[in-house]
Design a protein around this motif. Structure first.
Motif, PDB file in Angstrom:
ATOM      1  N   MET A   1     -19.446 -67.855   1.013  1.00 37.54           N
ATOM      2  CA  MET A   1     -19.223 -68.282   2.377  1.00 37.54           C
ATOM      3  C   MET A   1     -18.397 -69.566   2.347  1.00 37.54           C
ATOM      4  O   MET A   1     -18.803 -70.552   1.744  1.00 37.54           O
ATOM      5  N   PRO A   2     -17.240 -69.582   3.040  1.00 40.29           N
ATOM      6  CA  PRO A   2     -16.458 -70.811   3.083  1.00 40.29           C
ATOM      7  C   PRO A   2     -17.130 -71.821   4.006  1.00 40.29           C
ATOM      8  O   PRO A   2     -17.525 -71.501   5.120  1.00 40.29           O
ATOM      9  N   LYS A   3     -17.298 -73.019   3.514  1.00 43.76           N
ATOM     10  CA  LYS A   3     -17.923 -74.073   4.313  1.00 43.76           C
ATOM     11  C   LYS A   3     -16.818 -74.852   5.008  1.00 43.76           C
ATOM     12  O   LYS A   3     -15.864 -75.297   4.369  1.00 43.76           O
ATOM     13  N   GLN A  26     -15.925 -65.677  13.117  1.00 43.85           N
ATOM     14  CA  GLN A  26     -16.910 -64.844  13.807  1.00 43.85           C
ATOM     15  C   GLN A  26     -17.867 -64.110  12.887  1.00 43.85           C
ATOM     16  O   GLN A  26     -19.012 -63.862  13.258  1.00 43.85           O
ATOM     17  N   SER A  27     -17.421 -63.760  11.699  1.00 48.54           N
ATOM     18  CA  SER A  27     -18.290 -63.032  10.774  1.00 48.54           C
ATOM     19  C   SER A  27     -18.757 -63.901   9.610  1.00 48.54           C
ATOM     20  O   SER A  27     -19.421 -63.410   8.703  1.00 48.54           O
ATOM     21  N   SER A  28     -18.409 -65.185   9.642  1.00 41.72           N
ATOM     22  CA  SER A  28     -18.812 -66.103   8.570  1.00 41.72           C
ATOM     23  C   SER A  28     -20.085 -66.843   8.958  1.00 41.72           C
ATOM     24  O   SER A  28     -20.283 -67.176  10.125  1.00 41.72           O
ATOM     25  N   TYR A  36     -33.278 -69.376  11.410  1.00 41.05           N
ATOM     26  CA  TYR A  36     -32.731 -68.316  10.566  1.00 41.05           C
ATOM     27  C   TYR A  36     -31.754 -68.824   9.508  1.00 41.05           C
ATOM     28  O   TYR A  36     -31.167 -68.019   8.798  1.00 41.05           O
ATOM     29  N   GLY A  37     -31.551 -70.131   9.421  1.00 42.36           N
ATOM     30  CA  GLY A  37     -30.593 -70.674   8.462  1.00 42.36           C
ATOM     31  C   GLY A  37     -29.170 -70.399   8.914  1.00 42.36           C
ATOM     32  O   GLY A  37     -28.903 -70.250  10.106  1.00 42.36           O
ATOM     33  N   TYR A  38     -28.262 -70.299   7.961  1.00 39.50           N
ATOM     34  CA  TYR A  38     -26.860 -70.079   8.319  1.00 39.50           C
ATOM     35  C   TYR A  38     -26.636 -68.632   8.734  1.00 39.50           C
ATOM     36  O   TYR A  38     -26.985 -67.702   8.014  1.00 39.50           O
ATOM     37  N   ILE A  39     -26.082 -68.466   9.938  1.00 38.73           N
ATOM     38  CA  ILE A  39     -25.761 -67.146  10.481  1.00 38.73           C
ATOM     39  C   ILE A  39     -24.360 -67.189  11.073  1.00 38.73           C
ATOM     40  O   ILE A  39     -23.823 -68.259  11.379  1.00 38.73           O
ATOM     41  N   ASN A  42     -21.286 -63.771  15.314  1.00 39.72           N
ATOM     42  CA  ASN A  42     -21.591 -62.384  15.690  1.00 39.72           C
ATOM     43  C   ASN A  42     -23.089 -62.094  15.573  1.00 39.72           C
ATOM     44  O   ASN A  42     -23.677 -61.438  16.433  1.00 39.72           O
ATOM     45  N   LYS A  43     -23.718 -62.567  14.506  1.00 34.86           N
ATOM     46  CA  LYS A  43     -25.161 -62.376  14.329  1.00 34.86           C
ATOM     47  C   LYS A  43     -25.923 -63.088  15.441  1.00 34.86           C
ATOM     48  O   LYS A  43     -26.879 -62.546  16.007  1.00 34.86           O
ATOM     49  N   PHE A  44     -25.500 -64.307  15.775  1.00 37.84           N
ATOM     50  CA  PHE A  44     -26.143 -65.083  16.830  1.00 37.84           C
ATOM     51  C   PHE A  44     -26.107 -64.309  18.144  1.00 37.84           C
ATOM     52  O   PHE A  44     -27.117 -64.173  18.843  1.00 37.84           O
ATOM     53  N   ARG A  45     -24.941 -63.752  18.486  1.00 38.12           N
ATOM     54  CA  ARG A  45     -24.823 -62.977  19.724  1.00 38.12           C
ATOM     55  C   ARG A  45     -25.687 -61.724  19.675  1.00 38.12           C
ATOM     56  O   ARG A  45     -26.361 -61.388  20.646  1.00 38.12           O
TER      57      ARG A  45
END
Length: 165
Positions: A1-3, A26-28, A36-39, A42-45
């Motif tokens: 995952m790019p920070k 959007q997908s990172s 839930y930690g890093y999401i 798109n997952k959030f929505r």
């Protein structure tokens, strides 16, 4: 995952660069959700599919393949047209796709163009349907105004239900 480094985000000045960065992320897994930690955005929505919009109370939908259309005619046939607060008939559109008016969106409390370093910060994000997000626009007082209108309506209902003697 790019920070993403917040200092790199704060250096974004052009709206096209800000939009490109938001779209690319959007997908990172860039949002540090407290439970839930890093999401990803798109997952959030997707976690809010079927839940009521906090502003209009309508159940929100998520899933681009199910709740979007590739042509305006298809969107009209699916009933995606709605009347905005100015009385104009509109259809939610992003790029070449048309969306259900209660499609789940992520809104920035403080506009990402004003504070790009806050673009993926959990505290700066709020869930709302597309229609409410469009009505909010760049009005940072929208949430407060909606709360005030809600309280005002409760007051009117109470006066009507229990008139003064």
């Amino acid at each position: 995952m790019p920070k993403l480094n917040p200092s790199e985000l704060s250096a974004l000045y052009k709206s096209c660069d800000i939009s490109e960065t938001w779209s690319a992320g959007q997908s990172s897994k860039l949002i540090n959700h407290p439970h839930y930690g890093y999401i990803s955005p798109n997952k959030f929505r997707s976690m809010h599919h079927g839940k009521p919009c906090p502003f209009c109370g309508q159940h929100m939908v998520h899933g681009q393949h199910t709740y979007s259309a590739s042509t305006k005619k298809e969107a009209i046939n699916k009933g995606y047209e709605y009347t905005n607060q100015d009385g104009d008939v509109v259809i939610a559109q992003a790029g070449k796709r048309y969306f259900h008016p209660h499609y789940v969106t992520l809104d920035h409390r403080v506009n990402k163009a004003r504070c790009p370093e806050q673009m993926f910060e959990y505290e700066n994000l709020q869930i709302m349907c597309w229609k409410c997000n469009n009505n909010k626009g760049d009005n940072n007082a929208y949430e407060l105004e909606q709360s005030f209108d809600f309280v005002k309506e409760i007051g009117k209902d109470t006066i009507n239900k229990y008139p003064l003697l």
